[in-house]
Design a protein around this motif. Structure first.
Motif, PDB file in Angstrom:
ATOM      1  N   TYR A 171      21.803  -5.078 -49.201  1.00  0.00           N
ATOM      2  CA  TYR A 171      20.686  -4.199 -49.097  1.00  0.00           C
ATOM      3  C   TYR A 171      20.651  -3.067 -48.300  1.00  0.00           C
ATOM      4  N   TYR A 173      19.218  -1.212 -46.019  1.00  0.00           N
ATOM      5  CA  TYR A 173      17.795  -1.010 -45.334  1.00  0.00           C
ATOM      6  C   TYR A 173      17.889   0.146 -44.398  1.00  0.00           C
ATOM      7  N   THR A 174      18.944   0.257 -43.511  1.00  0.00           N
ATOM      8  CA  THR A 174      19.163   1.675 -42.990  1.00  0.00           C
ATOM      9  C   THR A 174      20.469   1.614 -42.791  1.00  0.00           C
ATOM     10  N   GLN A 178      22.464  -3.434 -42.446  1.00  0.00           N
ATOM     11  CA  GLN A 178      22.179  -3.598 -43.999  1.00  0.00           C
ATOM     12  C   GLN A 178      22.500  -5.157 -44.262  1.00  0.00           C
TER      13      GLN A 178
END
Length: 235
Positions: A171, A173-174, A178
């Protein structure tokens, strides 16, 4: 519907790969992405510590890589391992080539391939690894798969073919953080666990990548877990 068909086909191939055999040793290692960055050079350090009923296996790899074109990169490794009396020393050498078979986003998924040959220090034991690298993005998540065929030969080991399978579902996320789930299979080993990774970009092409994962073995052993960590500086 087309996406569902491709995913179903891929899952069948994964099942076939997992059913043929299991590669031995410690299959927990890097999950390779199929991408090559033109003109990239990189320094890499990997750390793997596996603890099971037979004790602890500690391995470290130091590598230097250089892209020969926008599709092909070569990387050489020096491998260190702790022996049965607890001393850490040189274990072997590896050289690895990765080809990016499709441009990113060109097809439904991105594809690459891997060829790696390893030699054990002080003996004529060799290992040849080749396979397919796959990655597909779904909105903010990415699925990365490695299906590998391994051939071992030498004076002190039995010649044999084996398979390995590696999976990472990430994922994004940033860029700097991750989370992911990783799955590994090899001979007599099936493992799964959480992973975390990130990237810090600097001026130009310079960037620092990090990865960490804790993989628990599902082999039925009372204890079998592996901690892996990697740092990669590209410039």
């Amino acid at each position: 519907m087309k996406t569902v068909y491709h995913l179903a086909t891929l899952l069948v191939l994964i099942y076939i790969n997992m059913s043929v055999s299991w590669a031995d040793g410690t299959p927990v290692d890097k999950v390779y992405h199929p991408y090559v960055l033109a003109n990239e050079r990189e320094l890499e350090w990997r750390f793997t510590s596996r603890q099971n009923d037979d004790g602890n296996v500690l391995m470290q790899k130091f590598a230097y890589g250089h892209a020969l074109s926008e599709y092909l990169t070569i990387e050489g490794y020096i491998v260190g391992e702790r022996d049965e009396v607890g001393d850490f020393g040189l274990h072997g050498y590896e050289i690895e080539a990765r080809w990016m078979l499709t441009d990113q986003g060109e097809l439904w998924a991105d594809w690459g391939t891997l060829l790696e040959i390893a030699k054990e220090q002080g003996s004529d034991n060799f290992e040849l690894t080749t396979g397919v690298l796959f990655e597909k993005e779904f909105t903010r998540t990415s699925l990365t798969l490695n299906a590998l065929l391994v051939y071992e030969w030498g004076k002190n080991i039995q010649d044999e073919f084996e398979t390995e399978f590696r999976l990472k579902y990430r994922y994004r996320y940033t860029p700097a953080f991750q989370p992911a789930i990783e799955v590994y299979t090899g001979e007599d080993f099936v493992g799964i666990g959480p992973a975390f990774m990130g990237i810090q970009r600097y001026q130009g092409q310079k960037q620092l990548k990090w990865e960490m994962a804790f993989i628990a073995g599902l082999n039925g052993d009372a204890k079998d877990h592996t901690l892996r960590f990697a740092l990669e500086y590209e410039f």
